[in-house]
Design a protein around this motif. Sequence first.
Motif, mmCIF file in Angstrom:
data_model
loop_
_atom_site.group_PDB
_atom_site.id
_atom_site.type_symbol
_atom_site.label_atom_id
_atom_site.label_comp_id
_atom_site.label_asym_id
_atom_site.label_seq_id
_atom_site.Cartn_x
_atom_site.Cartn_y
_atom_site.Cartn_z
ATOM 1 N N PHE A 1 0.862 -1.182 0.000
ATOM 2 C CA PHE A 1 0.000 0.000 0.000
ATOM 3 C C PHE A 1 0.895 1.228 0.000
ATOM 4 O O PHE A 1 1.225 1.798 1.036
ATOM 5 C CB PHE A 1 -0.895 -0.023 1.240
ATOM 6 C CG PHE A 1 -2.006 0.993 1.234
ATOM 7 C CD1 PHE A 1 -2.155 1.910 0.206
ATOM 8 C CD2 PHE A 1 -2.909 1.034 2.272
ATOM 9 C CE1 PHE A 1 -3.176 2.844 0.199
ATOM 10 C CE2 PHE A 1 -3.940 1.964 2.291
ATOM 11 C CZ PHE A 1 -4.072 2.868 1.261
ATOM 12 N N VAL A 2 1.339 1.638 -1.198
ATOM 13 C CA VAL A 2 2.246 2.772 -1.353
ATOM 14 C C VAL A 2 1.596 3.778 -2.300
ATOM 15 O O VAL A 2 1.136 3.411 -3.380
ATOM 16 C CB VAL A 2 3.611 2.329 -1.906
ATOM 17 C CG1 VAL A 2 4.529 3.540 -2.079
ATOM 18 C CG2 VAL A 2 4.245 1.290 -0.996
ATOM 19 N N PHE A 3 1.561 5.038 -1.875
ATOM 20 C CA PHE A 3 1.027 6.079 -2.744
ATOM 21 C C PHE A 3 1.868 7.341 -2.574
ATOM 22 O O PHE A 3 2.693 7.446 -1.662
ATOM 23 C CB PHE A 3 -0.448 6.348 -2.451
ATOM 24 C CG PHE A 3 -0.734 6.783 -1.043
ATOM 25 C CD1 PHE A 3 -0.789 8.130 -0.714
ATOM 26 C CD2 PHE A 3 -0.977 5.842 -0.045
ATOM 27 C CE1 PHE A 3 -1.068 8.537 0.578
ATOM 28 C CE2 PHE A 3 -1.259 6.241 1.249
ATOM 29 C CZ PHE A 3 -1.301 7.592 1.571
ATOM 30 N N PHE A 4 1.667 8.297 -3.472
ATOM 31 C CA PHE A 4 2.480 9.506 -3.499
ATOM 32 C C PHE A 4 1.593 10.727 -3.286
ATOM 33 O O PHE A 4 0.515 10.837 -3.864
ATOM 34 C CB PHE A 4 3.219 9.616 -4.839
ATOM 35 C CG PHE A 4 4.174 8.485 -5.081
ATOM 36 C CD1 PHE A 4 5.492 8.570 -4.659
ATOM 37 C CD2 PHE A 4 3.750 7.327 -5.715
ATOM 38 C CE1 PHE A 4 6.373 7.521 -4.875
ATOM 39 C CE2 PHE A 4 4.622 6.274 -5.941
ATOM 40 C CZ PHE A 4 5.943 6.369 -5.513
ATOM 41 N N THR A 5 2.055 11.656 -2.445
ATOM 42 C CA THR A 5 1.347 12.907 -2.204
ATOM 43 C C THR A 5 2.279 14.070 -2.498
ATOM 44 O O THR A 5 3.512 13.939 -2.366
ATOM 45 C CB THR A 5 0.859 13.005 -0.751
ATOM 46 O OG1 THR A 5 1.980 12.990 0.134
ATOM 47 C CG2 THR A 5 -0.049 11.844 -0.405
ATOM 48 N N PRO A 6 1.738 15.204 -2.886
ATOM 49 C CA PRO A 6 2.600 16.355 -3.219
ATOM 50 C C PRO A 6 3.422 16.826 -2.017
ATOM 51 O O PRO A 6 2.931 16.862 -0.889
ATOM 52 C CB PRO A 6 1.589 17.420 -3.649
ATOM 53 C CG PRO A 6 0.377 16.667 -4.079
ATOM 54 C CD PRO A 6 0.319 15.465 -3.189
ATOM 55 N N PHE B 1 6.960 7.714 5.583
ATOM 56 C CA PHE B 1 7.017 8.401 4.286
ATOM 57 C C PHE B 1 8.441 8.851 4.012
ATOM 58 O O PHE B 1 9.249 9.050 4.923
ATOM 59 C CB PHE B 1 6.062 9.592 4.243
ATOM 60 C CG PHE B 1 6.282 10.601 5.325
ATOM 61 C CD1 PHE B 1 7.191 11.651 5.160
ATOM 62 C CD2 PHE B 1 5.574 10.525 6.516
ATOM 63 C CE1 PHE B 1 7.397 12.575 6.161
ATOM 64 C CE2 PHE B 1 5.774 11.464 7.525
ATOM 65 C CZ PHE B 1 6.691 12.492 7.343
ATOM 66 N N THR B 2 8.742 9.001 2.718
ATOM 67 C CA THR B 2 10.075 9.379 2.267
ATOM 68 C C THR B 2 9.961 10.446 1.189
ATOM 69 O O THR B 2 9.190 10.261 0.232
ATOM 70 C CB THR B 2 10.827 8.165 1.685
ATOM 71 O OG1 THR B 2 10.855 7.114 2.657
ATOM 72 C CG2 THR B 2 12.245 8.538 1.284
ATOM 73 N N PRO B 3 10.690 11.561 1.287
ATOM 74 C CA PRO B 3 10.653 12.557 0.211
ATOM 75 C C PRO B 3 11.376 12.032 -1.025
ATOM 76 O O PRO B 3 12.440 11.406 -0.940
ATOM 77 C CB PRO B 3 11.374 13.769 0.820
ATOM 78 C CG PRO B 3 12.232 13.208 1.912
ATOM 79 C CD PRO B 3 11.507 11.994 2.431
ATOM 80 N N THR B 4 10.799 12.302 -2.183
ATOM 81 C CA THR B 4 11.396 11.873 -3.440
ATOM 82 C C THR B 4 10.870 12.782 -4.546
ATOM 83 O O THR B 4 10.184 13.782 -4.269
ATOM 84 C CB THR B 4 11.077 10.398 -3.734
ATOM 85 O OG1 THR B 4 11.765 9.982 -4.924
ATOM 86 C CG2 THR B 4 9.585 10.178 -3.911
ATOM 87 N N THR B 5 11.200 12.492 -5.771
ATOM 88 C CA THR B 5 10.726 13.295 -6.904
ATOM 89 C C THR B 5 10.137 12.384 -7.967
ATOM 90 O O THR B 5 10.448 11.188 -8.027
ATOM 91 C CB THR B 5 11.865 14.127 -7.522
ATOM 92 O OG1 THR B 5 12.894 13.236 -7.978
ATOM 93 C CG2 THR B 5 12.429 15.106 -6.510
ATOM 94 N N GLN B 6 9.293 12.969 -8.801
ATOM 95 C CA GLN B 6 8.751 12.300 -9.970
ATOM 96 C C GLN B 6 8.854 13.255 -11.151
ATOM 97 O O GLN B 6 8.776 14.477 -10.992
ATOM 98 C CB GLN B 6 7.300 11.898 -9.767
ATOM 99 C CG GLN B 6 7.073 10.790 -8.761
ATOM 100 C CD GLN B 6 5.590 10.420 -8.626
ATOM 101 O OE1 GLN B 6 4.718 11.270 -8.793
ATOM 102 N NE2 GLN B 6 5.317 9.169 -8.331
ATOM 103 N N VAL B 7 9.031 12.685 -12.335
ATOM 104 C CA VAL B 7 9.063 13.488 -13.556
ATOM 105 C C VAL B 7 7.736 13.291 -14.266
ATOM 106 O O VAL B 7 7.376 12.174 -14.662
ATOM 107 C CB VAL B 7 10.243 13.097 -14.462
ATOM 108 C CG1 VAL B 7 10.209 13.915 -15.761
ATOM 109 C CG2 VAL B 7 11.563 13.302 -13.738
ATOM 110 N N ILE B 8 6.962 14.371 -14.418
ATOM 111 C CA ILE B 8 5.651 14.327 -15.041
ATOM 112 C C ILE B 8 5.655 15.236 -16.253
ATOM 113 O O ILE B 8 5.803 16.460 -16.128
ATOM 114 C CB ILE B 8 4.548 14.761 -14.049
ATOM 115 C CG1 ILE B 8 4.546 13.837 -12.829
ATOM 116 C CG2 ILE B 8 3.188 14.773 -14.713
ATOM 117 C CD1 ILE B 8 3.558 14.242 -11.763
ATOM 118 N N ASN B 9 5.561 14.647 -17.437
ATOM 119 C CA ASN B 9 5.561 15.413 -18.697
ATOM 120 C C ASN B 9 6.752 16.362 -18.791
ATOM 121 O O ASN B 9 6.625 17.524 -19.181
ATOM 122 C CB ASN B 9 4.257 16.194 -18.857
ATOM 123 C CG ASN B 9 3.071 15.282 -19.085
ATOM 124 O OD1 ASN B 9 3.222 14.113 -19.405
ATOM 125 N ND2 ASN B 9 1.867 15.816 -18.910
#
Length: 815
Positions: A664-669, A681-689
Amino acid sequence: MKRTILASASFLTLAISAHATAQTGQADIQPPARIDGLEEIVVTAQRIAESAQRTPIAIDVIKPEELTRQGVTRAEDLSRTSPALSAANGGGANTVFFVRGVGNFTVNAYSDSAVAFNYDGVYIGRPTSTSGTFYDLERVEVLKGPQGTLYGRNATGGAINVIPRRPEPGVLGAEFMASYGSYDQIIAQGALNLPIGDRGAARFSGSYAKRDGYNSDGTGDQDEYAFRGQLYADLTDTLNVRVAADTSHQGGAGGGAFYIGQYNPTFGPSGITGYSFTPSGFSPSDGLHDVRSENYLASRFVGQAGRAGERLDSYPYNDSTFWGVTTEINWETDAGTLTVQPAYREASLDFSFTNAGMRSGRTREDDQQFSVEARWAGKIGPSIDYLLGGMYFDEDIKGRNVQFSQFVLTPFQTFTTNTDSYALFGKLGVAPVEGLTLTAAGRYTWDKKRFNGLSDTYILFCGNPAPPPQDFCPTLPFMPLVDNAAQLRAFYAARGIPTSNIPLYVLPGFVPGTPFVLNAPIPINDRINNSKFTYRLAAQYDFTPHNMVYASFETGYHSGGFSFARGLSSYSPETIEAYTIGTKNRFWGNRLQVNVEGFLWKYHDQQYSQFGFDLGTPPATVFLTRNIGESTIKGVDVDVEFLATPTTLLAASVQYLPTKYDSFVFFTPNQGTPPNTGCPFTPTTQVINGTTVSVFAVDCSGKPAFNSPKWSFNLQGQQTIPLGDNKIVLQAGTRYRSEAVALPDYLPYGNARGSFVSSASVTFSTGSGWYVTGFVNNIEGNRRLSFATNNNSAAVVVGNAEEPRTYGIRVGGSF
């Protein structure tokens, strides 16, 4: 065309009703047979009339006298009767269902419930349309586990079948019940059965329920009425038709809520490190619109607006109307029985709710659905029976004005959505040797959905909302309560506050302290096509006519839906695999009933709603539904009934339900502050468009499923004291639910604590069918938390609680 079909069927029945006889046909339900010992209950969970003790499925059957004793008048009241079921008011006309931890919190018009609700054999598409059905009933069936193989729409959690009493040919009679109790509660129900010639009947029934609010602000009240009319005709010895129409209205303020407490940031050398929680000191009876509660909210600092809060200055209401008509045709032949059931239903919704701590959440929506189902049931020789069928379901929803007005956020949503669902299904039962029955059932479903809408979202912004440094806008007006976006724009323009069409959290540098209204319109025009084959395999062995064991494996499927999120406007179906083994038994001359069921469910791609980034350019923060989570749900159900003496009945239902999310893993801003969650929780980054965004990866693996107490049990006792032709009946019972997760963020203050809720009644009844009852429910006065939510704007936690202690007197009779 839809209405013409139903009108033609109705006219046909009326024209020939004078020639009607007694009911026949495989789909008919006969009254439960009274035999020595425990009562035999007939169910139709497998689309044939059969004893509940001979049905190899997990099912709770709630008889009408139990519904009356528990005061069940709405769908959320059913959670008092079944240990496996959790039902709660989700605001306004919405009801949220969970069965053994499987369900969903979303109550919008563009998602389906994970627990199917069927009324009089008709699938009800919207959880807002379950009102006005709980009167003059034959029984309610709660089916546990994936459904949809044989009827209705697909569901992963289970199904609730509400089955009304049907017209009885040759019977002239009436019955009524009226009660008065605490909070000036009035419940009145009645039914009239009229024979039509020798071959048919009509039945008319109605219900009225009204009470003052349980809470100090008047919320938690009830103001509802409903009416149902049915005509039955036995056209020939092998052909019968039943036409039923119903209508209901839901008014009043609806469900209320209270402030559980507030959470405030804690600071370290690098900024906010977490949150501390402070209880509010309010009880569940201190409604959100109580003066003290309003002042509590007004004292909170709203960081995004840079100022203190203010009162809700709005009040919830319900003004929703529902109606429907269905025709059931049964044709019995030597080869088998054909059943055809078309149905049409409408709902006109107009309600506003504040029980999530929002200023106002208003919905004006029109729902229409048409369905038709056909089944052919027959036998091949003495050892093979089969059922073949098909179903078509069409639903059209128009959201005329749906808004969730909050202090700093107001989306104005208008949309249309359509669902076309087709299904073919069948069941084959084979008895190769005496006592053994093997069953295979399957269903292929095609779901086609279309969605076209606009979420015109406005967000209030005071420079930098996250300290340090914190910008302040002490005179900035919060979002006003207006009917449309044009009025909102005009409100802020008159105050010199500009509106900017730029998504939130991707703005260039602002002058500190300068307020803006950000407009992020999100148009969505999307469609999804889902198809799935689901099936059930089962084996049943009867040791004796009163003892059997069974085992089954079945799969379930719950259709996908939509979100107002660019690039993520749709989500996929969720599925479940269920293993069951059980035994049903009667002992000691039919005086002791012991049923035991063990189950193991594997739940995949759970549909979960939370804030996240969409795939726009640049990405915007939205509230969306995604497929996340794999869970294991297992446990044991034990049901016991014991007729200790001819006048003493004892009963117990126990469920042990240890659940766990395997993944059960999800991402929040990541907006500069950590998420308020009980999960790592762990801070990370995602590349979106092509745009890199900061997020937190939240891992709730290993946590229990929502609304799934590890221990649940109901205990009941009934003692009858004969007094000649009259009698006194003493009843007492209690139900216990252990701690369960009521807040999806897994924060401890959002858990429903373990509690007992007990009831008792004394009934004096005469031999002529009249009775008077004194009752008290929730003797302990425990108001268990049923749902909780974090209001992020004001950093407060809001909870919905079950009903308080009530008492009263009930009279009724039949003639």
